[in-house]
Design a protein around this motif. Structure first.
Motif, PDB file in Angstrom:
ATOM      1  N   SER A  41       9.143  -0.107   0.591  1.00  0.00           N
ATOM      2  CA  SER A  41       9.550   1.043  -0.012  1.00  0.00           C
ATOM      3  C   SER A  41      11.227  -0.016  -0.186  1.00  0.00           C
ATOM      4  O   SER A  41      11.563  -0.607   0.352  1.00  0.00           O
ATOM      5  CB  SER A  41       9.794   2.179   0.037  1.00  0.00           C
ATOM      6  OG  SER A  41      10.517   2.285   1.521  1.00  0.00           O
ATOM      7  N   GLU A  65       8.439   7.310  -3.853  1.00  0.00           N
ATOM      8  CA  GLU A  65       8.936   6.206  -3.359  1.00  0.00           C
ATOM      9  C   GLU A  65       8.498   5.003  -4.201  1.00  0.00           C
ATOM     10  O   GLU A  65       7.320   4.864  -5.178  1.00  0.00           O
ATOM     11  CB  GLU A  65       8.224   5.764  -1.971  1.00  0.00           C
ATOM     12  CG  GLU A  65       8.731   6.611  -0.653  1.00  0.00           C
ATOM     13  CD  GLU A  65      10.163   6.198  -0.223  1.00  0.00           C
ATOM     14  OE1 GLU A  65      10.578   5.142  -0.899  1.00  0.00           O
ATOM     15  OE2 GLU A  65      10.853   6.892   0.235  1.00  0.00           O
ATOM     16  N   TYR A 122       7.079   1.184  -4.148  1.00  0.00           N
ATOM     17  CA  TYR A 122       6.825  -0.005  -3.430  1.00  0.00           C
ATOM     18  C   TYR A 122       6.735  -1.383  -3.811  1.00  0.00           C
ATOM     19  O   TYR A 122       6.380  -1.639  -4.901  1.00  0.00           O
ATOM     20  CB  TYR A 122       5.469   0.322  -2.425  1.00  0.00           C
ATOM     21  CG  TYR A 122       5.558   1.436  -1.661  1.00  0.00           C
ATOM     22  CD1 TYR A 122       5.931   0.977  -0.186  1.00  0.00           C
ATOM     23  CD2 TYR A 122       5.437   2.703  -1.803  1.00  0.00           C
ATOM     24  CE1 TYR A 122       5.865   1.936   0.682  1.00  0.00           C
ATOM     25  CE2 TYR A 122       5.451   3.601  -0.767  1.00  0.00           C
ATOM     26  CZ  TYR A 122       5.848   3.226   0.341  1.00  0.00           C
ATOM     27  OH  TYR A 122       6.040   4.145   1.373  1.00  0.00           O
TER      28      TYR A 122
END
Length: 110
Positions: free
Chosen positions: A29, A65, A67
């Motif tokens: 992340s 998040e 990534y």
């Protein structure tokens, strides 16, 4: 996505090369990437954006998040450039060896 930034400009920055090295281990992340640098998360995000625009990484949203992971085909331009110069120098050394063999056909050192 088609690369919009020059690949070589993207890898010119040591922080971006560091991000790429971290991504060789696993996708991470942006927060995880930021934890590896002495810079703000927004600064890391800017570096990530450059790498993305150069086609070197992919960014996937998973929940809240984002990534990042390497995009292998994004490195083709770099790889081809290196192969060209690797072959260039091999040819030059081969030509030098050929010339030296013509000068000294018995390969004897004087």
């Amino acid at each position: 996505m088609r690369a919009t930034m020059d690949t070589f400009q993207a890898i010119a920055d040591p922080s971006r090369r560091g991000i790429l090295m971290l991504l060789t281990k696993d996708k991470l992340s942006i927060n995880a990437l930021a934890g590896n640098f002495e810079m703000s998360r927004p600064a890391v995000s800017k570096h990530v954006k450059v790498l993305y625009e150069a086609g070197l990484i992919l960014i996937n949203d998973q929940g809240r998040e984002r990534y990042c992971e390497l995009k292998p085909e994004g490195f083709d331009e770099i790889k081809n450039w290196l192969i060209f110069f690797d072959n260039f120098w091999k040819d030059k050394l081969h030509n030098l060896e050929h010339l030296l063999n013509q000068i000294n056909p018995n390969n004897e050192i004087d």
